[in-house]
Design an enzyme around this catalytic site. Structure first.
Site, PDB file in Angstrom:
ATOM      1  N   GLU A 212      45.654  46.131  49.985  1.00  0.00           N
ATOM      2  CA  GLU A 212      44.225  45.807  49.951  1.00  0.00           C
ATOM      3  C   GLU A 212      43.630  46.401  48.676  1.00  0.00           C
ATOM      4  O   GLU A 212      43.177  45.682  47.795  1.00  0.00           O
ATOM      5  CB  GLU A 212      43.526  46.358  51.197  1.00  0.00           C
ATOM      6  CG  GLU A 212      42.051  46.006  51.281  1.00  0.00           C
ATOM      7  CD  GLU A 212      41.369  46.616  52.497  1.00  0.00           C
ATOM      8  OE1 GLU A 212      40.233  46.205  52.779  1.00  0.00           O
ATOM      9  OE2 GLU A 212      41.951  47.524  53.144  1.00  0.00           O
TER      10      GLU A 212
ATOM     11  N   ASP B 200      37.670  42.177  60.969  1.00  0.00           N
ATOM     12  CA  ASP B 200      37.719  43.507  60.356  1.00  0.00           C
ATOM     13  C   ASP B 200      36.654  44.408  60.975  1.00  0.00           C
ATOM     14  O   ASP B 200      36.943  45.146  61.894  1.00  0.00           O
ATOM     15  CB  ASP B 200      37.587  43.455  58.832  1.00  0.00           C
ATOM     16  CG  ASP B 200      38.169  44.700  58.154  1.00  0.00           C
ATOM     17  OD1 ASP B 200      38.855  45.482  58.845  1.00  0.00           O
ATOM     18  OD2 ASP B 200      37.966  44.887  56.950  1.00  0.00           O
ATOM     19  N   ASP B 201      35.419  44.349  60.466  1.00  0.00           N
ATOM     20  CA  ASP B 201      34.330  45.210  60.954  1.00  0.00           C
ATOM     21  C   ASP B 201      33.094  44.344  61.224  1.00  0.00           C
ATOM     22  O   ASP B 201      32.142  44.346  60.429  1.00  0.00           O
ATOM     23  CB  ASP B 201      33.991  46.284  59.919  1.00  0.00           C
ATOM     24  CG  ASP B 201      35.185  47.154  59.550  1.00  0.00           C
ATOM     25  OD1 ASP B 201      35.556  48.017  60.363  1.00  0.00           O
ATOM     26  OD2 ASP B 201      35.743  46.975  58.445  1.00  0.00           O
TER      27      ASP B 201
ATOM     28  N   HIS C 181      38.077  46.556  63.905  1.00  0.00           N
ATOM     29  CA  HIS C 181      37.840  47.997  64.029  1.00  0.00           C
ATOM     30  C   HIS C 181      36.732  48.276  65.042  1.00  0.00           C
ATOM     31  O   HIS C 181      35.597  47.829  64.872  1.00  0.00           O
ATOM     32  CB  HIS C 181      37.446  48.593  62.677  1.00  0.00           C
ATOM     33  CG  HIS C 181      38.553  48.638  61.682  1.00  0.00           C
ATOM     34  ND1 HIS C 181      39.241  49.807  61.385  1.00  0.00           N
ATOM     35  CD2 HIS C 181      39.104  47.668  60.905  1.00  0.00           C
ATOM     36  CE1 HIS C 181      40.158  49.545  60.464  1.00  0.00           C
ATOM     37  NE2 HIS C 181      40.093  48.248  60.164  1.00  0.00           N
TER      38      HIS C 181
ATOM     39  N   GLY D 274      42.116  53.628  55.518  1.00  0.00           N
ATOM     40  CA  GLY D 274      41.324  54.517  54.674  1.00  0.00           C
ATOM     41  C   GLY D 274      41.622  54.312  53.201  1.00  0.00           C
ATOM     42  O   GLY D 274      41.913  53.196  52.762  1.00  0.00           O
TER      43      GLY D 274
ATOM     44  N   ASP E  67      35.367  51.237  65.550  1.00  0.00           N
ATOM     45  CA  ASP E  67      34.381  52.108  64.903  1.00  0.00           C
ATOM     46  C   ASP E  67      33.730  51.440  63.694  1.00  0.00           C
ATOM     47  O   ASP E  67      32.887  52.049  63.026  1.00  0.00           O
ATOM     48  CB  ASP E  67      34.992  53.465  64.527  1.00  0.00           C
ATOM     49  CG  ASP E  67      36.413  53.371  63.998  1.00  0.00           C
ATOM     50  OD1 ASP E  67      36.839  52.260  63.616  1.00  0.00           O
ATOM     51  OD2 ASP E  67      37.108  54.404  63.957  1.00  0.00           O
TER      52      ASP E  67
ATOM     53  N   HIS F 114      47.486  49.206  57.034  1.00  0.00           N
ATOM     54  CA  HIS F 114      46.642  48.676  55.966  1.00  0.00           C
ATOM     55  C   HIS F 114      47.387  48.866  54.644  1.00  0.00           C
ATOM     56  O   HIS F 114      47.675  50.004  54.249  1.00  0.00           O
ATOM     57  CB  HIS F 114      45.324  49.454  55.880  1.00  0.00           C
ATOM     58  CG  HIS F 114      44.298  49.066  56.898  1.00  0.00           C
ATOM     59  ND1 HIS F 114      44.460  49.315  58.247  1.00  0.00           N
ATOM     60  CD2 HIS F 114      43.074  48.478  56.761  1.00  0.00           C
ATOM     61  CE1 HIS F 114      43.381  48.886  58.895  1.00  0.00           C
ATOM     62  NE2 HIS F 114      42.527  48.370  58.017  1.00  0.00           N
TER      63      HIS F 114
ATOM     64  N   HIS G  13      42.830  42.220  64.080  1.00  0.00           N
ATOM     65  CA  HIS G  13      42.445  43.234  63.091  1.00  0.00           C
ATOM     66  C   HIS G  13      40.930  43.404  63.203  1.00  0.00           C
ATOM     67  O   HIS G  13      40.151  42.770  62.491  1.00  0.00           O
ATOM     68  CB  HIS G  13      42.849  42.833  61.676  1.00  0.00           C
ATOM     69  CG  HIS G  13      42.692  43.948  60.684  1.00  0.00           C
ATOM     70  ND1 HIS G  13      43.764  44.524  60.027  1.00  0.00           N
ATOM     71  CD2 HIS G  13      41.592  44.617  60.246  1.00  0.00           C
ATOM     72  CE1 HIS G  13      43.326  45.482  59.230  1.00  0.00           C
ATOM     73  NE2 HIS G  13      41.997  45.557  59.352  1.00  0.00           N
TER      74      HIS G  13
END
Length: 334
Positions: free
Chosen positions: A200, A278-279, A14, A170, A16, A197, A12
């Site tokens: 959350e 995640d990010d 991202h 999103g 971007d 997703h 998981h």
């Protein structure tokens, strides 16, 4: 701890949401964009989490500068390549990188299909150069509505050979999964694996919806599953994995503290749950931090951390033969 005898995965993650601050600075200057700062140190607070955000949407806004500088398809190719380099330098043996082509294309009105092509190309180049196994997950950005997601899906399916799975991400509260049933029907018909997703920002009903209406095989985050015992039982029985992102869930105010994070509860309930980032660039963390700092703080024992590491490969969207090849590569048995 990280067990060196097991493949280290991040399923998981991202693409971007992992654009380097230096790259944002470089591309901003290349395309003559008005960035919030022109030096790396002063730019970081605008593109990286420095404090807990009040909610998921506020957290996601930190990603916007990363995609705002994608002024060409070459820029998209560059950030894809750098994502592979970052994954390799983090010590990962396998990662699934997810990206929203509409989100990446939006600011500079790039062709969405061109973005998909550029990302696939950048990933392929990175895998050759850094000797790491990377698969791509296409994201439908629910925040932009059903029509935008149809455009994304069309572009992803046009390059089906380079895409392993489909995700929905999103604004979970504003755009429930039920709006995207036909999108995921098409994706499953095309042979894509499904992760969503859910649980959350919204409650356990969002997870049920992802499973029953979208065909989710895995759930991203899924923290609210802990509120529904029947759902917990279902996840365990049907081996629907939860992609846990410990630090992220604190930064989005989804969970109050690591000590109250449900990952340990999931594992003790027999749910196949894994540890992920995640990010990373936005969060200012990497996978080692999640294993060495966040997981112990979340109450996981060394045995449970090892189980979560093993689960990452078990949950991966690759064949059993490919999983065994990764195991043999990391810890060959003579």
């Amino acid at each position: 701890m990280i067990d060196p005898r097991l493949p280290l995965t991040d399923i998981h993650r991202h693409l971007d949401g992992n654009i380097r601050a230096q790259t944002i600075l470089d591309l901003g200057q290349q395309f003559n964009l008005n960035l919030p700062a022109n030096e790396l140190d002063t730019l970081r607070p605008h593109v990286q989490i420095t404090k807990t955000e009040p909610d998921l949407v506020s957290f996601l806004q930190k990603l916007d500068w990363g995609v705002a500088v994608l002024g060409s398809l070459d820029a998209c190719r560059r950030v894809a390549y750098e994502n592979v380099e970052d994954a390799a330098h983090a010590g990962l043996h396998y990662a699934e990188l997810r990206f929203s082509p509409f989100y990446m294309a939006m600011k500079h009105q790039l062709p969405i299909t061109g973005v998909v092509e550029a990302v696939i190309d950048g990933i392929a180049s990175g895998c050759r150069d850094f000797n790491i196994d990377i698969r791509l997950i296409g994201i439908l950005s629910r925040t932009f509505g059903e029509q935008a997601c149809l455009q994304e899906l069309d572009s992803l399916l046009a390059h089906r050979e380079g895409i392993t799975a489909l995700d929905l991400a999103g604004d979970e509260l504003g755009f429930p999964g039920s709006l995207f049933r036909r999108h995921f029907n098409r994706a499953r018909d095309a042979g894509l694996r499904i992760t969503v997703h859910a649980g959350e920002a919204a409650g356990p009903e969002s997870i049920w919806q992802a499973i029953r209406e979208l065909g989710a095989e895995r759930i991203g985050h899924g923290v609210k599953a802990v509120e529904d015992r029947k759902l917990m039982d279902y996840l365990a029985e049907h081996k629907i994995g939860i992609e846990s992102c410990l630090t992220s869930n604190i930064q989005t105010s989804t969970v109050v503290s690591l000590a109250t994070h449900p990952l340990a509860t999931f594992l003790r309930h027999g749910i196949v749950a894994s540890i992920n980032t995640d990010d990373p660039a936005v969060q200012g963390i990497e996978i080692a931090h999640e294993y060495l700092v966040a997981a112990p703080a979340a109450g996981l024992t060394p045995h449970e951390i090892r189980q979560a590491q093993a689960n990452g490969l078990e949950m991966a969207f690759i064949s059993e033969q490919e999983k065994q090849a990764l195991r043999d590569k990391v810890f060959p048995i003579s």
